[in-house]
Design an enzyme around this catalytic site. Sequence first.
Site, PDB file in Angstrom:
ATOM      1  CG  HIS A  61      30.640   5.296-127.858  1.00 47.86           C
ATOM      2  ND1 HIS A  61      30.499   4.643-129.066  1.00 47.86           N
ATOM      3  CD2 HIS A  61      29.419   5.787-127.555  1.00 47.86           C
ATOM      4  CE1 HIS A  61      29.240   4.747-129.472  1.00 47.86           C
ATOM      5  NE2 HIS A  61      28.565   5.428-128.569  1.00 47.86           N
ATOM      6  CG  LEU A  62      34.682   1.439-123.027  1.00 47.94           C
ATOM      7  CD1 LEU A  62      34.993   0.077-122.400  1.00 47.94           C
ATOM      8  CD2 LEU A  62      34.601   2.512-121.951  1.00 47.94           C
ATOM      9  NE  ARG A  63      34.866   7.920-128.365  1.00 50.93           N
ATOM     10  CZ  ARG A  63      33.780   8.101-129.081  1.00 50.93           C
ATOM     11  NH1 ARG A  63      33.438   7.200-129.994  1.00 50.93           N
ATOM     12  NH2 ARG A  63      33.014   9.143-128.891  1.00 50.93           N
ATOM     13  CG  ASN A  93      30.760   3.602-132.667  1.00 51.78           C
ATOM     14  OD1 ASN A  93      30.217   2.739-131.983  1.00 51.78           O
ATOM     15  ND2 ASN A  93      30.082   4.511-133.319  1.00 51.78           N
ATOM     16  CG  HIS A 177      22.607   4.850-134.615  1.00 55.73           C
ATOM     17  ND1 HIS A 177      23.241   5.718-133.757  1.00 55.73           N
ATOM     18  CD2 HIS A 177      22.213   5.588-135.679  1.00 55.73           C
ATOM     19  CE1 HIS A 177      23.226   6.937-134.285  1.00 55.73           C
ATOM     20  NE2 HIS A 177      22.616   6.876-135.457  1.00 55.73           N
ATOM     21  CG  ASN A 258      23.148  11.564-134.301  1.00 54.60           C
ATOM     22  OD1 ASN A 258      21.993  11.937-134.416  1.00 54.60           O
ATOM     23  ND2 ASN A 258      23.707  10.707-135.146  1.00 54.60           N
ATOM     24  CG  ASP A 285      25.342   7.514-126.901  1.00 56.09           C
ATOM     25  OD1 ASP A 285      26.340   6.838-127.246  1.00 56.09           O
ATOM     26  OD2 ASP A 285      24.700   8.232-127.699  1.00 56.09           O
ATOM     27  CG  HIS A 289      34.088  13.323-129.062  1.00 51.11           C
ATOM     28  ND1 HIS A 289      34.442  12.513-130.114  1.00 51.11           N
ATOM     29  CD2 HIS A 289      32.751  13.175-128.908  1.00 51.11           C
ATOM     30  CE1 HIS A 289      33.356  11.913-130.586  1.00 51.11           C
ATOM     31  NE2 HIS A 289      32.318  12.298-129.867  1.00 51.11           N
ATOM     32  N   GLY A 300      28.389  13.889-129.166  1.00 56.36           N
ATOM     33  CA  GLY A 300      28.389  13.023-128.008  1.00 56.36           C
ATOM     34  C   GLY A 300      28.932  13.690-126.769  1.00 56.36           C
TER      35      GLY A 300
END
Length: 385
Positions: A61-63, A93, A177, A258, A285, A289, A300
């Site tokens: 997840h590179l956001r 996401n 997922h 999760n 994963d 955050h 995560g």
Amino acid sequence: MGLTAKGARVFERGAFVKRDIVIKDGKIVAAADHLPVSTTDVLFSCENTIWLPGFADVHVHLREPGFSEKETIRTGTLAAKRAGYDAVCAMPNLAPPPDTPEHLAAELACIRRDAAVRVFPVGCLTMGRKGREPAALEALSGEVCAFSDDGSGVMDDGVMRECMERIRAFDGLVAAHCEDTRFESRAAEWKMIERDIKLVAETGCRYHVCHLSTRESLALVREAKKDGLPVSCETAPHYLVLDRSMREGDPDGRYHMNPPLREKADCEALIEGLCDGSIDCIATDHAPHTAADKQKGAMGIVGMETAFPVLYTKLVREGRVPLERIADAMCVRPREIFRLPASESLIGIELGTPYTLRASEFATMGRNTPFDGWTVWGRVLHDFD
């Protein structure tokens, strides 16, 4: 002037073989048998060092775009490079989510501008990742490596079937997922995998299970493989070396993820599945955050900068998993399943000296890791001068 190592241990075609390595200007420029040594070359020792193709992480997840207070393409890929990865698959996401070519364009612009390693976007499976109608699958197919609603399971059987049928038509990959919210945690995972495998049998779509965490899920994947279905799966380092008992006294949420950590018996089953090849890949994963978001319950952990040293320390050094199997699951199988280009790099990893993982020194913006302060072996080398 170059540096030359004679008889280095290089991972090739599933095994470590002896090769000569030449390094110039800090980069590996050759690896082969019996390379000539120039009179200006300096011989150096490869004792306690292995050499592998760059790792590939098919679940990060590179956001960016949308959540750059957590991570950016730049910081996430710098963390990847530092950890030995030269290819990562970025989950959808994001804001906007890449469910149409127009929305994907925003992510691609960030990648072209800032990526320090190769980034392969994962497109949305459904519009807005809401599970109600398929995304623009055909229009996205030329720009993404797979399709996923990561973070959400597709609850509607008919929607999932349509997605699979359409993706099968162009030989794409579903990276699922698996979380059916009608069931408790363990069953939520394996019940959706069970449903999806039935749909795979009917549609023939290539199907990959993300972050598999339970022994029931593993049994389903193992049986699907025996039946010859195009099914693969990944697990993450934390599901192999941590269990739910470690979540006790978790004030900052570093063990909150999760799927959640499972029982010790699940860890043992997953290790067995990794050894026998039922589990194809190890993906991190990687989920950065802010500290404030973790305090509010965000799920995560960051994972790229801890992945290999944790796996080597807890699984290889303790005699649980062969080093060759870890290398295959991090270097080879991810590229085969997601059809990524071959690695163009060779990374050195020094195995003989322990060091301490310190989150404060990570390249990622995230500090949310249960491995902060661990003593580990297996440091990726960057400077050869």
